[in-house]
Design a protein around this motif. Structure first.
Motif, mmCIF file in Angstrom:
data_model
loop_
_atom_site.group_PDB
_atom_site.id
_atom_site.type_symbol
_atom_site.label_atom_id
_atom_site.label_comp_id
_atom_site.label_asym_id
_atom_site.label_seq_id
_atom_site.Cartn_x
_atom_site.Cartn_y
_atom_site.Cartn_z
ATOM 1 N N ILE A 1 0.797 -1.164 -0.034
ATOM 2 C CA ILE A 1 -0.063 0.496 0.474
ATOM 3 C C ILE A 1 1.054 1.732 0.200
ATOM 4 C CG2 ILE A 1 -1.847 1.252 1.460
ATOM 5 C CD1 ILE A 1 -2.485 -1.529 2.700
ATOM 6 N N ALA A 2 0.633 1.929 -0.661
ATOM 7 C CA ALA A 2 1.150 3.297 -1.039
ATOM 8 C C ALA A 2 0.270 4.280 -1.104
ATOM 9 C CB ALA A 2 1.675 3.086 -2.360
ATOM 10 N N TYR A 3 0.472 5.554 0.050
ATOM 11 C CA TYR A 3 0.105 6.173 0.436
ATOM 12 C C TYR A 3 0.798 7.780 1.363
ATOM 13 C CZ TYR A 3 -3.991 9.057 2.103
ATOM 14 O OH TYR A 3 -4.496 10.675 3.207
ATOM 15 N N ASP A 4 0.238 8.903 0.259
ATOM 16 C CA ASP A 4 0.728 10.140 1.247
ATOM 17 C C ASP A 4 2.298 9.510 1.650
ATOM 18 O OD1 ASP A 4 0.433 12.878 1.686
ATOM 19 O OD2 ASP A 4 -0.134 12.526 3.755
ATOM 20 N N GLY A 5 3.261 9.131 0.163
ATOM 21 C CA GLY A 5 4.420 9.385 0.672
ATOM 22 C C GLY A 5 5.176 7.889 1.894
ATOM 23 N N ARG A 6 4.467 7.312 2.017
ATOM 24 C CA ARG A 6 4.852 5.683 2.730
ATOM 25 C C ARG A 6 4.383 4.970 2.134
ATOM 26 N NH1 ARG A 6 1.054 7.532 8.316
ATOM 27 N NH2 ARG A 6 2.303 9.595 8.705
ATOM 28 N N GLU A 7 4.997 4.032 3.178
ATOM 29 C CA GLU A 7 4.500 2.483 1.854
ATOM 30 C C GLU A 7 4.925 1.405 3.147
ATOM 31 O OE1 GLU A 7 5.441 1.363 -0.945
ATOM 32 O OE2 GLU A 7 5.890 3.872 -2.285
ATOM 33 N N TYR A 8 3.735 0.783 2.560
ATOM 34 C CA TYR A 8 3.257 -0.176 4.020
ATOM 35 C C TYR A 8 3.840 -1.318 3.077
ATOM 36 C CZ TYR A 8 0.958 3.428 6.269
ATOM 37 O OH TYR A 8 0.415 4.842 6.863
ATOM 38 N N VAL A 9 3.527 -2.853 3.712
ATOM 39 C CA VAL A 9 3.088 -3.677 3.394
ATOM 40 C C VAL A 9 2.419 -4.755 4.088
ATOM 41 C CG1 VAL A 9 4.597 -5.843 3.529
ATOM 42 C CG2 VAL A 9 5.327 -4.085 2.840
ATOM 43 N N TYR A 10 1.548 -4.868 3.879
ATOM 44 C CA TYR A 10 0.397 -5.506 4.908
ATOM 45 C C TYR A 10 0.040 -7.215 4.632
ATOM 46 C CZ TYR A 10 -4.336 -6.260 6.937
ATOM 47 O OH TYR A 10 -5.130 -7.127 7.659
ATOM 48 N N SER A 11 0.522 -8.258 6.063
ATOM 49 C CA SER A 11 0.503 -9.805 5.720
ATOM 50 C C SER A 11 0.153 -10.751 6.406
ATOM 51 C CB SER A 11 1.973 -10.255 5.395
ATOM 52 O OG SER A 11 2.700 -9.341 7.321
ATOM 53 N N SER A 12 -0.357 -11.746 6.851
ATOM 54 C CA SER A 12 -1.315 -12.626 7.078
ATOM 55 C C SER A 12 -0.140 -12.888 7.724
ATOM 56 C CB SER A 12 -1.977 -12.621 6.656
ATOM 57 O OG SER A 12 -2.388 -13.976 7.453
ATOM 58 N N GLU A 13 -0.097 -13.543 9.052
ATOM 59 C CA GLU A 13 0.888 -14.872 10.298
ATOM 60 C C GLU A 13 -0.112 -16.702 9.506
ATOM 61 O OE1 GLU A 13 1.498 -13.288 13.388
ATOM 62 O OE2 GLU A 13 3.180 -12.053 12.533
ATOM 63 N N GLY A 14 -0.736 -16.364 8.673
ATOM 64 C CA GLY A 14 -1.957 -17.593 8.267
ATOM 65 C C GLY A 14 -3.152 -17.452 8.710
ATOM 66 N N LEU A 15 -4.065 -18.526 7.794
ATOM 67 C CA LEU A 15 -5.298 -18.546 8.104
ATOM 68 C C LEU A 15 -5.801 -18.429 9.763
ATOM 69 C CD1 LEU A 15 -7.121 -20.770 5.851
ATOM 70 C CD2 LEU A 15 -7.054 -18.152 6.221
ATOM 71 N N GLY A 16 -6.050 -17.801 10.526
ATOM 72 C CA GLY A 16 -6.744 -17.362 11.981
ATOM 73 C C GLY A 16 -6.265 -16.805 12.311
ATOM 74 N N LYS A 17 -4.944 -16.644 11.967
ATOM 75 C CA LYS A 17 -3.289 -16.188 12.610
ATOM 76 C C LYS A 17 -3.365 -14.387 12.675
ATOM 77 C CE LYS A 17 -0.793 -20.253 12.578
ATOM 78 N NZ LYS A 17 0.468 -20.893 12.015
ATOM 79 N N ALA A 18 -2.395 -13.866 13.313
ATOM 80 C CA ALA A 18 -2.252 -12.602 13.397
ATOM 81 C C ALA A 18 -1.978 -11.667 11.927
ATOM 82 C CB ALA A 18 -1.037 -11.565 14.442
ATOM 83 N N ASN A 19 -3.073 -10.301 11.240
ATOM 84 C CA ASN A 19 -3.156 -9.338 10.620
ATOM 85 C C ASN A 19 -1.445 -8.650 10.549
ATOM 86 O OD1 ASN A 19 -4.623 -11.325 8.593
ATOM 87 N ND2 ASN A 19 -6.132 -9.591 9.392
ATOM 88 N N VAL A 20 -0.334 -8.522 9.630
ATOM 89 C CA VAL A 20 0.346 -6.843 9.948
ATOM 90 C C VAL A 20 0.857 -6.048 9.408
ATOM 91 C CG1 VAL A 20 2.792 -6.352 11.364
ATOM 92 C CG2 VAL A 20 1.586 -8.821 11.758
ATOM 93 N N LEU A 21 0.268 -5.154 9.302
ATOM 94 C CA LEU A 21 0.529 -3.639 8.971
ATOM 95 C C LEU A 21 1.678 -3.269 9.029
ATOM 96 C CD1 LEU A 21 -0.385 -1.694 6.685
ATOM 97 C CD2 LEU A 21 -1.418 -0.092 8.437
ATOM 98 N N GLN A 22 2.986 -2.723 8.226
ATOM 99 C CA GLN A 22 3.887 -2.324 8.596
ATOM 100 C C GLN A 22 4.596 -1.312 8.052
ATOM 101 O OE1 GLN A 22 7.476 -5.736 10.167
ATOM 102 N NE2 GLN A 22 6.057 -6.510 8.630
ATOM 103 N N ARG A 23 5.308 0.037 8.138
ATOM 104 C CA ARG A 23 5.714 0.643 7.715
ATOM 105 C C ARG A 23 6.934 0.638 8.894
ATOM 106 N NH1 ARG A 23 6.043 6.368 9.267
ATOM 107 N NH2 ARG A 23 3.577 6.386 10.673
ATOM 108 N N GLU A 24 7.983 1.873 7.774
ATOM 109 C CA GLU A 24 9.200 2.083 8.460
ATOM 110 C C GLU A 24 9.382 2.917 9.741
ATOM 111 O OE1 GLU A 24 13.873 4.178 7.879
ATOM 112 O OE2 GLU A 24 12.063 4.316 5.861
ATOM 113 N N GLY A 25 9.910 1.528 11.040
ATOM 114 C CA GLY A 25 9.416 1.877 12.355
ATOM 115 C C GLY A 25 7.889 1.824 12.888
ATOM 116 N N VAL A 26 7.262 1.582 12.170
ATOM 117 C CA VAL A 26 6.047 0.956 12.597
ATOM 118 C C VAL A 26 5.337 -0.291 12.729
ATOM 119 C CG1 VAL A 26 3.466 1.906 12.494
ATOM 120 C CG2 VAL A 26 5.245 3.575 13.079
ATOM 121 N N ARG A 27 4.600 -0.636 13.734
ATOM 122 C CA ARG A 27 4.002 -2.241 13.796
ATOM 123 C C ARG A 27 2.630 -2.368 13.950
ATOM 124 N NH1 ARG A 27 3.658 -7.629 15.339
ATOM 125 N NH2 ARG A 27 4.699 -9.275 13.538
ATOM 126 N N ILE A 28 1.526 -2.869 13.075
ATOM 127 C CA ILE A 28 0.307 -2.558 14.059
ATOM 128 C C ILE A 28 -0.088 -4.432 13.594
ATOM 129 C CG2 ILE A 28 -1.786 -1.987 13.984
ATOM 130 C CD1 ILE A 28 -1.057 0.490 12.784
#
Length: 200
Positions: free
Chosen positions: A109-136
């Motif tokens: 995902i690219a938005y407003d100069g930011r580059e994000y990577v959104y991934s899944s750790e597996g079915l039923g497991k956590a979804n993770v959104l990351q950009r430099e220095g930030v992890r949700i």
């Protein structure tokens, strides 16, 4: 839209609303630290006029209005033909549906100069959104009777409302194809999708 401390935990609870008039809504709502309340809603009914598309909409006083649209699948918008806007401005979405390695099956995902990577750790497991220095990270949380689950979120780094809005709205999107297992389970759908895309 200020930044947060280095770590923030939050919980999102499922809800359903069926008004006497108008369309029902369903989704998630919760309090996200000092950012306050947030709601993600979608219409659980199939609407023929939407041409197979579905929408998840995030709102909250501290958050940009965030809208995700995609082909309807399992009662939610999916990553097929997907669009994401924040405060009316488009984000760029890139996803390689043919990738075989899990590390390559990510939503970029690219938005407003930011580059994000959104991934899944597996079915039923956590979804993770990351950009430099930030992890949700958002995972399935406690059981909500009769048969629902809360979501448990953890954000680290200088997180702001844009980061959180993207991570939270994606919880109401069908992202199963981010895992190989999910992609395999949805392959008949993907094949139908391929033919319907060519027919458009």
């Amino acid at each position: 839209m200020g930044t947060s401390t280095e770590s923030l935990e939050f919980e999102l609870l499922p809800y359903k609303h069926t008004p006497k008039k108008g369309l029902p809504t369903a989704g998630l709502k919760g309090e996200v630290g000092h950012f306050g309340s947030v709601t993600v809603e979608r219409c659980p009914l199939h609407r023929p006029l939407a041409k197979g598309m579905d929408t998840a909409r995030l709102s909250g006083a501290a958050f940009p209005e965030t809208v995700f649209r995609g082909k309807r699948r399992s009662g939610q918008p999916s990553l097929f033909k997907a669009e994401l806007t924040l405060d009316g401005r488009n984000a760029e979405l890139r996803f390689n549906a043919k990738a075989l390695k899990r590390d390559d099956r990510v939503l970029r995902i690219a938005y407003d100069g930011r580059e994000y990577v959104y991934s899944s750790e597996g079915l039923g497991k956590a979804n993770v959104l990351q950009r430099e220095g930030v992890r949700i990270s958002v995972a399935l949380g406690r059981q909500i009777p009769p048969a629902d689950l809360a979501r448990a979120g953890t954000a680290t780094g200088p997180v702001d409302a844009v980061d959180l809005a993207i991570a939270i709205v994606l919880e109401e999107v069908d992202t199963d194809v981010l895992t190989l297992t999910g992609a395999a389970l949805s392959s008949p759908f993907a094949l139908m999708q391929h033919f319907s895309d060519r027919a458009d």
